[in-house]
Scaffold this motif. Structure first.
Motif, PDB file in Angstrom:
ATOM      1  N   GLN A  38      54.708  52.253 -14.809  1.00  0.00           N
ATOM      2  CA  GLN A  38      54.383  53.576 -14.276  1.00  0.00           C
ATOM      3  C   GLN A  38      53.055  53.549 -13.529  1.00  0.00           C
ATOM      4  N   ASP A  76      51.314  53.417 -19.487  1.00  0.00           N
ATOM      5  CA  ASP A  76      52.767  53.547 -19.354  1.00  0.00           C
ATOM      6  C   ASP A  76      53.351  54.053 -20.666  1.00  0.00           C
ATOM      7  N   THR A  77      54.039  55.183 -20.620  1.00  0.00           N
ATOM      8  CA  THR A  77      54.551  55.822 -21.831  1.00  0.00           C
ATOM      9  C   THR A  77      55.770  55.114 -22.410  1.00  0.00           C
ATOM     10  N   THR A 173      62.979  60.726 -17.659  1.00  0.00           N
ATOM     11  CA  THR A 173      62.152  61.209 -16.556  1.00  0.00           C
ATOM     12  C   THR A 173      60.719  61.380 -17.035  1.00  0.00           C
ATOM     13  N   VAL A 174      59.789  60.834 -16.276  1.00  0.00           N
ATOM     14  CA  VAL A 174      58.378  60.859 -16.663  1.00  0.00           C
ATOM     15  C   VAL A 174      57.554  61.490 -15.541  1.00  0.00           C
ATOM     16  N   THR A 185      57.067  62.309 -10.191  1.00  0.00           N
ATOM     17  CA  THR A 185      58.029  62.403 -11.288  1.00  0.00           C
ATOM     18  C   THR A 185      59.087  61.340 -11.044  1.00  0.00           C
TER      19      THR A 185
END
Length: 247
Positions: A38, A76-77, A173-174, A185
């Protein structure tokens, strides 16, 4: 921002540690592993392409978010340090030490730029020149809350291979609030959220059953199974693979 040490088009063949006769062709054409982040500005096109590849039933396509760009302003999740370790292990086995994002590894043996569909297709074709690659039919079904993995007997197997199940979240979705992708997004597809080593396959026919609840959590709603030569530390060519959605 693409980070790598050599040219994007470079792909390096990797010999399998198991020799199988090419008499049986698996239904799956390729396993595509995308190493992404991300925090990498070059990754969103690759993430989008992976979503398109995930819709191709002849491919087992998964996202493996890495953590080594977390220091750039956004953690980064979805990252897992095991993914970065897997990426580094692939590069060591190939011998090129190429580790970058977005990077795709095809059938455990070749790499390509993750946003380059043409390069990925060329890597798929090149990898299939090894007769062992995806020569093993893998049956994966979901019945009564259980995953069932079945493999046939192969008398021509020369060495054991590891069987792994990856629990996948088919779409997450992040919203990215900081870093190189601030304000974007992004949808991530077939994200690896959990890993389970099923067994070691030595050429004998067998069926393994795993409760789906063993993979519950983290948005997991599907699974991929890999039969892969080598080890976690030295991953090599994929002999067979399959994907199944839970619902």
């Amino acid at each position: 921002m693409l980070r790598r040490s050599l040219a994007c088009a470079a792909v390096v063949a990797c010999a399998s540690s198991v020799t199988l006769l090419p008499a049986i062709s698996a239904e799956t054409r390729a396993v595509v592993e995308l190493f992404t982040s991300q925090g990498c500005s070059s990754c969103p096109p690759a993430d989008k392409l992976l979503g398109e590849l995930a819709a191709d039933p002849s491919l087992v396509s998964i996202s493996l978010p890495i953590d080594y760009w977390d220091y750039l302003g956004w953690k980064d999740t979805l990252s897992d340090p095991r993914h970065a370790a897997r990426q580094r292990a692939y590069s060591k086995v190939r011998g090129d030490r190429e580790v970058y994002t977005p990077q795709v590894v095809v059938n455990g043996s070749l790499h390509a730029l993750g946003s380059d569909r043409s390069a990925i297709e060329k890597a798929i074709a090149k990898s299939r020149e090894n007769p062992a690659t995806l020569s093993l039919p893998v049956k994966l079904t979901v019945v009564d809350g259980h995953l069932a993995v079945s493999l046939p007997e192969r008398s021509d197997a020369r060495a054991p291979a590891e069987i792994w199940i990856a629990g996948l979240a088919r779409e997450i979705t992040v919203v990215i609030k900081r870093g190189e992708n601030k304000g974007k997004t992004i949808a991530y597809h077939n994200v690896a959220r959990r890993w389970l080593k099923l067994d070691t396959w030595n050429g004998k026919t067998n069926t393994w059953t795993v409760p789906v609840r063993d993979l519950n959590g983290d948005g997991i709603d599907g699974a991929a199974v890999f039969v892969q030569t080598g080890t976690v530390e030295k991953p090599n060519a994929v002999l067979g693979a399959a994907f199944a959605a839970f619902h």
